[in-house]
Design a protein around this motif. Structure first.
Motif, short mmCIF file in Angstrom:
data_model
loop_
_atom_site.label_atom_id
_atom_site.label_comp_id
_atom_site.label_asym_id
_atom_site.label_seq_id
_atom_site.Cartn_x
_atom_site.Cartn_y
_atom_site.Cartn_z
N LEU A 257 -8.34 -0.40 4.11
CA LEU A 257 -7.66 -1.32 5.03
C LEU A 257 -8.68 -2.03 5.91
O LEU A 257 -8.60 -3.24 6.14
N ASP B 161 0.43 -2.76 6.36
CA ASP B 161 0.05 -4.08 5.84
C ASP B 161 1.29 -4.71 5.22
O ASP B 161 1.79 -4.22 4.21
N LEU C 285 0.10 6.39 -0.63
CA LEU C 285 -1.30 6.58 -0.20
C LEU C 285 -1.65 8.03 0.05
O LEU C 285 -2.82 8.37 0.18
N GLN D 144 -0.46 -7.40 10.04
CA GLN D 144 -0.56 -5.95 10.07
C GLN D 144 0.32 -5.39 11.18
O GLN D 144 0.30 -5.90 12.31
N PRO E 107 4.36 -0.26 4.68
CA PRO E 107 3.48 0.58 3.86
C PRO E 107 2.01 0.36 4.22
O PRO E 107 1.50 -0.75 4.12
N GLY E 108 1.36 1.40 4.66
CA GLY E 108 -0.06 1.30 5.01
C GLY E 108 -0.35 0.37 6.17
O GLY E 108 -1.50 0.02 6.42
N LEU F 70 -3.52 8.47 7.46
CA LEU F 70 -3.96 8.02 6.15
C LEU F 70 -5.19 8.80 5.70
O LEU F 70 -6.04 9.14 6.53
N ARG G 96 0.86 -1.20 0.00
CA ARG G 96 0.00 0.00 0.00
C ARG G 96 0.89 1.25 0.00
O ARG G 96 1.05 1.91 1.02
N ILE G 97 1.43 1.54 -1.17
CA ILE G 97 2.38 2.65 -1.29
C ILE G 97 1.72 3.88 -1.91
O ILE G 97 0.68 3.77 -2.57
N ILE H 33 2.74 -7.37 3.03
CA ILE H 33 2.20 -8.28 2.03
C ILE H 33 3.04 -9.54 1.87
O ILE H 33 2.65 -10.47 1.19
#
Lengths: 301, 463
Positions: free
Chosen positions: A89, B399, A74, B406, B396-397, A81, A71-72, B401
């Protein structure tokens, strides 16, 4: 329900517009297929690729997003966020949580296996909370259910186990059983066992009690943020409860068409592994998948 | 010897110190799974009452795992510093709690005390402490380490930038790396969990990170979290290894399940020191730990999971590490069931690590089958940052992957710096300023579009 659906639909629609140019056919087709039944799945799609509006006109982030699902780019709301990404999310997490906690429905599997005898069993984990905290109980059969299992000279027993995603099992397990069985000419296949609150090693107990030479456990894998419906298949030759370890198994993971392994490929690989396991008299590290496709081995349940 | 106390007219007896420690532990699923938890809430309090009376010195004569059969026990007892222990040598565990909370226990006193404290003493006193106690004492401790950046200075919070990718794709890694740098992350380490442990794949990632760090003169260190034997091998072949990583645990058997011995760690430590790649310091090791790993390996010897975790810190401190990270919610709900248990474990691990003199940071995280969510992450981050955590893991965010869990996000670190006035490591902060990423208040400037020079990292790979 309709209020919520409309709101989510609008939100997703807005995000999806930004994607059209970038991900032409693929993501839209996926979204179209899923829209009817799984709004959260659409949200997940946009979450993976949909940062365009947060960083206006940035071809760079669009290009980079083709190389990773992280999730880059953003963007920010102060330090935090942006609202859309926070909700995306949460949508992904909600899908994962629901997959973990939605009840197992053995009827769904049995109905999708017409003409195939099935048997239902439970583990000694009495409910979901116990199951999550006591993996040891999820590996053992309920004694009453064990006593009622049929016995026979079977070459293999398929155990359909809820694991950590009943959704994965409901959506994929019956087809994998059918497709695999169709490739097992001459095998004496036991009734399919439908197991509730079950871990992988419950298959050891089942095969041992029924007298089956091999166990194939089809089980819902731990949901991630990008996949809540991933099915795993664990193959174990002549398992002995309490003695067999994870090193004695072979595993196929991420059975989840269309984005993961297809039913046909999963069944073909399983049938090949089973034939070689029978030939060699073993499964585990001594049995390699030589089909030329390395599958990621997930952490065993 | 056995221990006992009376509560509500009933006498509770605990046959060994290990049993007493287990029964005194705050509720968590892992101790239940191991069959070690208190049978009732009253038994738990009774155990704490008995534990409060135990002299600290008893821990030197009654090891929870025998000296003869466990090299971690031998390490703990053989390196115990009697002189450092002297100020508290006459105290009971209950009195030790009060001493730690008192004004006498200032930063200097706590630093001097560390070599005299064993992991079991730290674990024992933590079981008598509330969450607020664990914050109050830990924030008094200062542990400063350095390599190319300095970690642990007052008023600072560092971050690990964790740009993982499920197939180690260099472009995918670089994309997440760029994202993190533009959000001001990466002063503790830029650290990748590789998808495979193959030396070639690990080396490719090391070269990628080293290239970025050198090209932009970033005052930080890289790490690819491969097995220690892989790092030793790669160092011998001249690969650019800044920090040697290893997961460690609190018993010899659990370390064996990781394929690690103290001898192997000694060898890796010497090899990394010899490279002299640090500029402002020579702390060259990066360790990860986490409650439940010994039980998971069936190697806990009947010791509760928090006490075993603290014993891992005795292994860590032998090597003067730059970073020690407790990956607190990763292992799953069978060890720490929900946000409340994960928070408690995070505070315990941070407190025990700091008391033992370690640069403790945390991967504040959860898996999707645990009863926790992003609100728990926010709560834990806030409390641990107040407690003075040296660094946190950022993804990132929020999360990851590759590892499918998380954790904190780069944004979360910005939040902590904003609300608590925390700043990055000084060398890294100066670098951020030099490339135009610091705003006039010392925060991270919001960069949009692709105008910043750092985006060249991504442009080349995306091309």
């Amino acid at each position: 329900m309709s209020d919520v659906a409309v709101q989510e639909g609008e939100f997703v629609g807005e995000a999806a517009v930004g994607e059209v140019a970038v991900r032409a056919g693929e993501s839209l087709a996926e979204a179209a297929v899923r829209t009817g039944d799984q709004v959260d799945e659409v949200g997940l799609q946009t979450g993976e690729f949909g940062g365009e509006t947060a960083v206006p006109a940035s071809d760079l982030w669009s290009a980079l997003r083709r190389r990773t699902q992280a999730r880059i780019g953003l963007g920010r709301a102060g330090s935090a966020l942006p609202t859309r990404h926070r909700l995306e999310l949460q949508a992904a997490h909600a899908a994962a949580r629901d997959a973990v906690h939605s009840p197992f429905a053995p009827d769904v599997i049995a109905a999708a296996l017409p003409g195939t005898p099935t048997v239902r069993v439970r583990s000694t984990a009495s409910d979901r909370l116990t199951y999550l905290q006591r993996p040891d109980l999820g590996r053992r059969l309920d004694p009453v259910d064990r006593a009622h299992l049929p016995t026979g000279e079977w070459d293999v027993v398929f155990v359909v186990a809820d694991g950590l995603s009943s959704r994965a099992v409901h959506e994929h397990a019956a087809v994998v059983v059918r497709e695999t069985t169709a490739r097992l000419g001459g095998w004496n296949v036991a009734p399919v066992v439908l197991a509730e609150q079950a871990r992988v090693a419950l298959g050891d107990d089942v095969a041992h009690a029924m007298g089956a030479a091999m166990a194939v456990v089809l089980i819902g894998e731990r949901p991630g943020m990008s996949a809540a419906d991933s099915l795993g298949a664990y193959l174990t030759h002549r398992p002995v409860p309490g003695t067999t370890t994870d090193a004695d198994r072979n595993c196929l993971s991420n059975i989840r068409p269309p984005r993961g392994l297809s039913y046909e490929r999963a069944a073909a690989k399983l049938a090949t592994l089973m034939a070689r396991a029978r030939e060699l008299g073993l499964t585990g590290v001594g049995l390699k998948d030589d089909s030329g496709h390395e599958e990621e081995l997930e952490r065993l349940l | 010897m056995s221990y006992s106390s009376v509560l509500g007219g009933e006498r509770y007896r605990f046959e060994t110190l290990a049993r007493l420690l287990a029964a005194a532990s705050p509720e968590r699923s892992g101790d239940r799974l191991a069959g070690l938890a208190a049978a009732s809430e009253r038994e738990r309090v009774a155990a704490r009452r008995a534990l409060a009376e135990v002299p600290l010195a008893r821990f030197l004569t009654e090891p929870v795992i025998p000296y003869e059969s466990d090299d971690v026990t031998r390490l703990i007892l053989d390196t115990h510093d009697t002189a450092a222990f002297a100020p508290v040598a006459g105290l009971s565990v209950g009195e030790f709690r009060e001493w730690l909370l008192s004004e006498r226990a200032d930063a200097a006193a706590l630093a001097a005390l560390a070599p005299g404290i064993t992991p079991e003493m730290a674990a024992a006193v933590s079981k008598l402490m509330g969450n607020a106690d664990l914050v109050a004492v830990a924030r008094k401790v200062r542990v400063v380490t350095a390599f190319r950046s300095t970690i642990g200075l007052p008023g600072r919070l560092a971050t690990r930038l964790q740009p993982n990718h499920p197939t180690d794709d260099p472009a995918g890694v670089a994309a997440a790396l760029l994202d993190g740098l533009l959000l001001g992350s990466g002063d503790a380490v830029i650290g990748i969990n590789p998808a495979t442990d193959s030396p070639k794949a690990v080396r490719d990632l090391l070269e990628l990170l080293d290239g970025v760090i050198r090209r932009y003169a970033i005052p930080t260190q890289s790490c690819v979290l491969s097995h220690v034997t892989t790092s030793v091998d790669l160092m011998a072949r001249g690969a650019p290894v800044d920090l040697v990583f290893q997961s460690i645990a609190g018993t010899q058997a659990a370390n064996a399940s990781f394929g690690v011995t103290l001898g192997l760690l000694d060898e890796a430590y010497e090899a990394a020191l010899a490279l002299e790649r640090g500029t402002v310091g020579q702390n060259v090791m990066y360790f990860e730990t986490g409650q439940g790993s010994a039980l998971s390996a069936d190697a806990h010897h009947g010791v509760d999971q928090q006490t075993v975790e603290a014993r891992a810190y005795a292994v860590a401190r032998r090597y003067r590490p730059l970073l020690v990270n407790t990956v607190v919610g990763f292992i799953g709900p069978e060890y720490l069931y929900d946000g409340r248990q994960i928070l408690r474990a995070a505070l315990e691990d941070h407190f025990c690590g700091k008391l033992l003199g370690l640069p403790m940071g945390l991967d504040i995280c959860y898996t999707n089958h645990a009863d926790a969510d992003d609100d728990d992450i926010a709560t834990m981050l806030t409390v641990l940052a107040v407690a003075g955590a040296s660094f946190v893991i950022c993804t990132p965010g929020g999360d990851d992957i590759m590892l499918n869990y998380q954790s904190a996000s780069y944004h979360d670190a910005l939040y902590l710096r904003e609300v608590l006035g925390l700043r990055p490591a000084p060398e890294f902060e100066a670098w951020l300023d030099s490339i135009g990423l610091l705003d006039e208040r010392g925060g991270i400037r919001e960069v949009s579009g692709d105008g910043h020079p750092l985006t060249a990292i991504g442009k080349e790979l995306a091309a």
